[in-house]
Design a protein around this motif. Structure first.
Motif, short mmCIF file in Angstrom:
data_model
loop_
_atom_site.label_atom_id
_atom_site.label_comp_id
_atom_site.label_asym_id
_atom_site.label_seq_id
_atom_site.Cartn_x
_atom_site.Cartn_y
_atom_site.Cartn_z
N ALA A 13 0.83 -1.21 0.00
CA ALA A 13 0.00 0.00 0.00
C ALA A 13 0.86 1.25 0.00
O ALA A 13 0.53 2.25 -0.65
CB ALA A 13 -0.94 0.00 1.21
N PHE A 14 1.99 1.22 0.71
CA PHE A 14 2.89 2.38 0.74
C PHE A 14 3.44 2.67 -0.65
O PHE A 14 3.47 3.82 -1.08
CB PHE A 14 4.03 2.14 1.73
N PHE A 15 3.87 1.62 -1.37
CA PHE A 15 4.42 1.84 -2.70
C PHE A 15 3.35 2.28 -3.69
O PHE A 15 3.63 3.10 -4.58
CB PHE A 15 5.16 0.60 -3.19
N VAL A 16 2.14 1.79 -3.54
CA VAL A 16 1.04 2.25 -4.41
C VAL A 16 0.75 3.72 -4.13
O VAL A 16 0.55 4.52 -5.05
CB VAL A 16 -0.22 1.37 -4.22
N LEU A 17 0.74 4.09 -2.85
CA LEU A 17 0.51 5.50 -2.49
C LEU A 17 1.63 6.38 -3.01
O LEU A 17 1.39 7.46 -3.55
CB LEU A 17 0.40 5.64 -0.97
N LEU A 18 2.87 5.91 -2.89
CA LEU A 18 4.02 6.67 -3.37
C LEU A 18 3.97 6.86 -4.89
O LEU A 18 4.31 7.94 -5.39
CB LEU A 18 5.30 5.95 -2.96
N ALA A 19 3.51 5.84 -5.60
CA ALA A 19 3.41 5.94 -7.05
C ALA A 19 2.30 6.88 -7.49
O ALA A 19 2.34 7.40 -8.61
CB ALA A 19 3.18 4.56 -7.65
N ASN A 20 1.32 7.13 -6.63
CA ASN A 20 0.18 7.97 -7.00
C ASN A 20 0.20 9.34 -6.34
O ASN A 20 -0.83 10.01 -6.28
CB ASN A 20 -1.13 7.25 -6.65
N ILE A 21 1.35 9.79 -5.87
CA ILE A 21 1.44 11.12 -5.26
C ILE A 21 1.14 12.21 -6.29
O ILE A 21 0.41 13.16 -6.00
CB ILE A 21 2.84 11.34 -4.63
N GLY A 22 1.68 12.08 -7.49
CA GLY A 22 1.44 13.08 -8.54
C GLY A 22 -0.04 13.21 -8.89
O GLY A 22 -0.58 14.33 -8.87
N PRO A 23 -0.71 12.09 -9.22
CA PRO A 23 -2.14 12.22 -9.49
C PRO A 23 -2.95 12.73 -8.30
O PRO A 23 -3.94 13.44 -8.48
CB PRO A 23 -2.56 10.79 -9.85
#
Length: 117
Positions: A13-23
């Motif tokens: 979940a942390f990596f998914v959140l990190l990948a979606n910071i821009g959007p």
């Protein structure tokens, strides 16, 4: 084993959140602009200003739609919250034995604990 599962879900979940910071940032900014455009659209009396704020609002809504992957980031943030909340949670099991169901036995134990202090 439960802690390992929580850790694994939390890391994913942390990596998914990190990948979606821009959007997520793009979605937040476009929603703020959309809110401001609607507010100014309702406030103005001029037709030209209404058209201008309407166009700005439509562009901001278009950017909001383009940032739909940010919803995955919001779900990941919620999952991280649940992992954090359930990390140290233990099962609350109440086991009553014959000895503990007797009120006088419990009273004696508590009285001894109070008088021994």
């Amino acid at each position: 084993m439960k802690k390992f599962g929580l850790l694994l879900v939390g890391v994913i979940a942390f990596f998914v959140l990190l990948a979606n910071i821009g959007p997520l940032l793009g979605l937040a900014l476009s929603l703020v602009v959309s809110y401001y455009a609607v507010k100014e659209f309702m406030k103005t009396d001029s037709t030209a200003n209404k058209v201008l704020w309407g166009i700005i609002g439509l562009i901001a809504i278009g950017f909001s739609i383009a940032n739909v992957p940010a919803v995955l980031g919001l779900v990941a943030a919620y999952i991280l919250y649940l992992v954090y909340k359930n990390w140290n949670k233990t099962k609350d099991t109440i086991i009553e034995s014959k000895e503990s169901s007797d009120p006088f036995t419990n009273f004696e134990k508590e009285w001894n604990a109070l008088t021994n202090k």
